[in-house]
Design a protein around this motif. Structure first.
Motif, PDB file in Angstrom:
ATOM      1  N   SER A  81      46.157  30.753  40.797  1.00  0.00           N
ATOM      2  CA  SER A  81      45.295  29.699  40.280  1.00  0.00           C
ATOM      3  C   SER A  81      46.122  28.431  40.071  1.00  0.00           C
ATOM      4  N   PRO A  82      45.530  27.245  40.312  1.00  0.00           N
ATOM      5  CA  PRO A  82      46.286  26.016  40.048  1.00  0.00           C
ATOM      6  C   PRO A  82      46.534  25.796  38.556  1.00  0.00           C
ATOM      7  N   HIS A  83      45.862  26.576  37.697  1.00  0.00           N
ATOM      8  CA  HIS A  83      46.046  26.385  36.251  1.00  0.00           C
ATOM      9  C   HIS A  83      46.553  27.693  35.657  1.00  0.00           C
ATOM     10  N   LEU A  84      47.830  27.975  35.910  1.00  0.00           N
ATOM     11  CA  LEU A  84      48.362  29.287  35.552  1.00  0.00           C
ATOM     12  C   LEU A  84      48.444  29.516  34.049  1.00  0.00           C
ATOM     13  N   SER A  85      48.366  28.431  33.267  1.00  0.00           N
ATOM     14  CA  SER A  85      48.445  28.637  31.823  1.00  0.00           C
ATOM     15  C   SER A  85      47.059  28.777  31.199  1.00  0.00           C
ATOM     16  N   CYS A  86      46.012  28.656  32.021  1.00  0.00           N
ATOM     17  CA  CYS A  86      44.651  28.723  31.474  1.00  0.00           C
ATOM     18  C   CYS A  86      44.116  30.152  31.598  1.00  0.00           C
ATOM     19  N   PRO A  87      43.808  30.802  30.461  1.00  0.00           N
ATOM     20  CA  PRO A  87      43.338  32.190  30.537  1.00  0.00           C
ATOM     21  C   PRO A  87      42.002  32.330  31.268  1.00  0.00           C
ATOM     22  N   HIS A  88      41.143  31.300  31.199  1.00  0.00           N
ATOM     23  CA  HIS A  88      39.843  31.407  31.877  1.00  0.00           C
ATOM     24  C   HIS A  88      40.018  31.407  33.389  1.00  0.00           C
ATOM     25  N   CYS A  89      40.982  30.620  33.857  1.00  0.00           N
ATOM     26  CA  CYS A  89      41.213  30.542  35.302  1.00  0.00           C
ATOM     27  C   CYS A  89      41.957  31.770  35.816  1.00  0.00           C
ATOM     28  N   CYS A  90      42.806  32.346  34.984  1.00  0.00           N
ATOM     29  CA  CYS A  90      43.740  33.355  35.496  1.00  0.00           C
ATOM     30  C   CYS A  90      43.391  34.780  35.152  1.00  0.00           C
ATOM     31  N   LYS A  91      42.505  34.962  34.169  1.00  0.00           N
ATOM     32  CA  LYS A  91      42.240  36.350  33.765  1.00  0.00           C
ATOM     33  C   LYS A  91      40.756  36.591  33.660  1.00  0.00           C
ATOM     34  N   ASN A  92      40.364  37.805  34.008  1.00  0.00           N
ATOM     35  CA  ASN A  92      38.986  38.213  33.844  1.00  0.00           C
ATOM     36  C   ASN A  92      39.034  39.654  33.356  1.00  0.00           C
ATOM     37  N   VAL A  93      38.754  39.829  32.063  1.00  0.00           N
ATOM     38  CA  VAL A  93      38.870  41.159  31.469  1.00  0.00           C
ATOM     39  C   VAL A  93      37.461  41.650  31.155  1.00  0.00           C
ATOM     40  N   GLU A  94      37.099  42.783  31.732  1.00  0.00           N
ATOM     41  CA  GLU A  94      35.756  43.322  31.520  1.00  0.00           C
ATOM     42  C   GLU A  94      35.864  44.687  30.866  1.00  0.00           C
ATOM     43  N   ARG A  95      34.996  44.908  29.885  1.00  0.00           N
ATOM     44  CA  ARG A  95      34.943  46.222  29.250  1.00  0.00           C
ATOM     45  C   ARG A  95      33.848  47.000  29.967  1.00  0.00           C
ATOM     46  N   LEU A  96      34.230  48.058  30.669  1.00  0.00           N
ATOM     47  CA  LEU A  96      33.256  48.794  31.471  1.00  0.00           C
ATOM     48  C   LEU A  96      32.528  49.849  30.654  1.00  0.00           C
ATOM     49  N   SER A 376      27.690  44.083  30.598  1.00  0.00           N
ATOM     50  CA  SER A 376      26.442  43.443  30.989  1.00  0.00           C
ATOM     51  C   SER A 376      25.936  44.100  32.259  1.00  0.00           C
ATOM     52  N   ALA A 377      24.766  43.687  32.687  1.00  0.00           N
ATOM     53  CA  ALA A 377      24.181  44.296  33.873  1.00  0.00           C
ATOM     54  C   ALA A 377      25.081  44.048  35.078  1.00  0.00           C
ATOM     55  N   PRO A 378      25.299  45.063  35.904  1.00  0.00           N
ATOM     56  CA  PRO A 378      26.160  44.863  37.062  1.00  0.00           C
ATOM     57  C   PRO A 378      25.521  43.923  38.085  1.00  0.00           C
ATOM     58  N   ASN A 379      26.319  43.095  38.698  1.00  0.00           N
ATOM     59  CA  ASN A 379      25.792  42.313  39.818  1.00  0.00           C
ATOM     60  C   ASN A 379      26.184  43.032  41.099  1.00  0.00           C
ATOM     61  N   ALA A 380      26.080  42.347  42.205  1.00  0.00           N
ATOM     62  CA  ALA A 380      26.288  43.035  43.478  1.00  0.00           C
ATOM     63  C   ALA A 380      27.686  43.621  43.595  1.00  0.00           C
ATOM     64  N   MET A 381      28.694  42.938  43.094  1.00  0.00           N
ATOM     65  CA  MET A 381      30.048  43.378  43.363  1.00  0.00           C
ATOM     66  C   MET A 381      30.731  43.998  42.163  1.00  0.00           C
ATOM     67  N   CYS A 382      30.380  43.618  40.978  1.00  0.00           N
ATOM     68  CA  CYS A 382      31.116  44.148  39.845  1.00  0.00           C
ATOM     69  C   CYS A 382      30.253  44.090  38.613  1.00  0.00           C
ATOM     70  N   ASN A 383      30.877  44.382  37.517  1.00  0.00           N
ATOM     71  CA  ASN A 383      30.145  44.576  36.290  1.00  0.00           C
ATOM     72  C   ASN A 383      30.229  43.368  35.380  1.00  0.00           C
ATOM     73  N   CYS A 384      30.923  42.337  35.806  1.00  0.00           N
ATOM     74  CA  CYS A 384      31.157  41.230  34.889  1.00  0.00           C
ATOM     75  C   CYS A 384      30.012  40.238  34.975  1.00  0.00           C
ATOM     76  N   PRO A 385      29.868  39.396  33.970  1.00  0.00           N
ATOM     77  CA  PRO A 385      28.752  38.448  34.003  1.00  0.00           C
ATOM     78  C   PRO A 385      29.034  37.294  34.958  1.00  0.00           C
ATOM     79  N   CYS A 386      29.188  37.603  36.224  1.00  0.00           N
ATOM     80  CA  CYS A 386      29.452  36.568  37.216  1.00  0.00           C
ATOM     81  C   CYS A 386      28.242  35.647  37.313  1.00  0.00           C
ATOM     82  N   PRO A 387      28.462  34.374  37.587  1.00  0.00           N
ATOM     83  CA  PRO A 387      27.315  33.476  37.756  1.00  0.00           C
ATOM     84  C   PRO A 387      26.517  33.848  39.008  1.00  0.00           C
TER      85      PRO A 387
END
Ligand SMILES: [Zn+2]
Ligand SMILES: [Zn+2]
Length: 387
Positions: A81-96, A376-387
């Motif tokens: 990611s171009p913003h390596l210090s930004c947790p929103h850009c660099c990490k996506n943690v999902e509780r399954l 949250s409800a799974p989308n096509a590819m994963c379980n995270c609340p993807c837009p």
């Protein structure tokens, strides 16, 4: 398997006794199911079951605990990611999945207390992997809360693999006009990087019609390519919000070339191409991922190149040569081993699966960076609340 063992080893070494002894107990996750393999492609896979025990080993006569829970976490890290210090850009943690074993003050007695759990990893989830841009890992996180100021957290990594089963081989045909050369290639429907890959190559049409010249093969070469395409969108906290950053990488995982070794029979050349991955090749099995701000496509292909020279009899004509190139898709997947999908097998007897070595480590993480999203409800590819 070796990766699994390495991870077990590392996590055991990472155990810090300090915190455990301070709270009067130790805790670990003991897996009882075989290695997690999702059989079949994401669209149809029934997923994989991971079951085991959460074990609390209490060292004092009586220990009060207010909360005991276990979470199955999927963590995606963007390394480019171009913003390596930004947790929103660099990490996506999902509780399954979450298991709340204790939610009101309870006393644990000295010795081991166990809580069984069984998790279903949905078949559409990506397998565990790390490539040059993205890493996806899964782990169980156990939390014991003793008081508002005292808690113990333990993490147990699990390796999730995907195996697409072998079936009918695939055939490909290419013509190379204006010559009458005609290549037929047969490959397995899936390939395993750790084993020999049988590929049959056939070439016909050497003789040019209405001409005294024909074509002779002077060299045949192949290479296995891995293509990684990553797009990462910046989050809304930056000047370049929603800007898409694309990274493309092509890596060669194995290659060889030959000047002989094939059989020629009249107007037909036959060659059993001995394909294999380089011993030190770092590969990722085929994967498509669309999660959070990240899209990733990892695919593989076989590139075949032939150097042909024009001849009359066996004499070259005016050093006239041609390079023929063809490219076909290879599906790279984990070897199925002896496993079968959980929905097709009889449940294993308790005794038939030995306990895994205990492995656990202290969770060192900053709560702001890693607080998991609610399921949250799974989308096509994963379980995270993807837009
Ligand atoms: Zn950001
Ligand atoms: Zn997602």
């Amino acid at each position: 398997m070796s990766m699994l063992l390495r991870r077990h080893g590392r996590s055991s070494e990472a155990l810090s006794a300090g915190q455990s002894s301070a709270v009067g107990m130790d805790a670990y996750v003991q897996m009882e199911s075989p290695p997690c393999v999702m059989y079949g492609p994401p669209a149809t896979s029934t997923g994989s079951i991971a079951s085991g025990l959460l074990v609390a080993d209490v060292k004092v006569p009586l220990l009060d605990v207010e909360v005991v829970n276990l979470e199955l976490i999927k963590k995606q890290t963007n390394k480019r990611s171009p913003h390596l210090s930004c947790p929103h850009c660099c990490k996506n943690v999902e509780r399954l999945q979450v298991w709340q074993f204790v939610s009101a003050r309870t006393s644990l007695t000295k010795g081991k207390t166990t809580w069984p759990f069984s998790a279903l990893i949905p078949g559409h989830m990506p397998h565990s992997f790390e490539c040059c841009t993205v890493k996806v890992e899964y782990y169980f996180k156990a939390t014991f809360i003793f008081s508002p100021t005292s808690k113990l957290e333990k993490r147990h990594p699990i390796e999730i693999r995907r195996s697409i089963l072998p079936s009918t081989p695939k055939s490909f045909q290419r013509l190379f006009p204006p010559t009458s050369l005609n290549v037929t290639l047969q490959t397995p429907n899936v390939v395993h990087p750790s084993s020999y890959i049988p590929v049959t190559f056939q070439l016909t049409g050497f003789k040019e019609p209405n001409s005294s010249t024909s074509w002779a093969v002077s060299r045949i070469s192949w290479r296995i390519e891995e293509r990684i395409k990553t797009t990462i969108r910046s989050c809304h906290g930056h000047d370049d919000a929603d800007k898409v950053h694309t990274y493309q990488d092509t890596r060669i995982l194995g290659t060889n070339d030959y000047k002989r070794g094939w059989k020629i029979d009249n107007d037909r050349l036959l060659f059993e191409l001995p394909l294999s991955f380089a011993l030190d090749a770092r590969y990722v099995c085929d994967l498509r991922l669309n999660c959070g701000n990240t899209e990733l496509d990892i695919s593989h292909c076989l590139v075949l190149e032939l150097v042909m020279i024009e001849v009359v009899g066996s004499q070259p004509v005016d050093s006239n040569a041609r390079l023929l190139r063809m490219k076909v898709k290879l599906v790279v997947t984990t070897q199925p081993g002896l496993g079968v999908s959980w929905d097709e097998e009889c449940p294993p007897l308790f005794d038939s699966v030995g306990p895994s070595p205990p492995c656990y480590d202290e969770v060192v993480e900053s709560p702001t960076n890693e607080s998991p999203r609610e399921p949250s409800a799974p989308n096509a590819m994963c379980n995270c609340p993807c837009p």
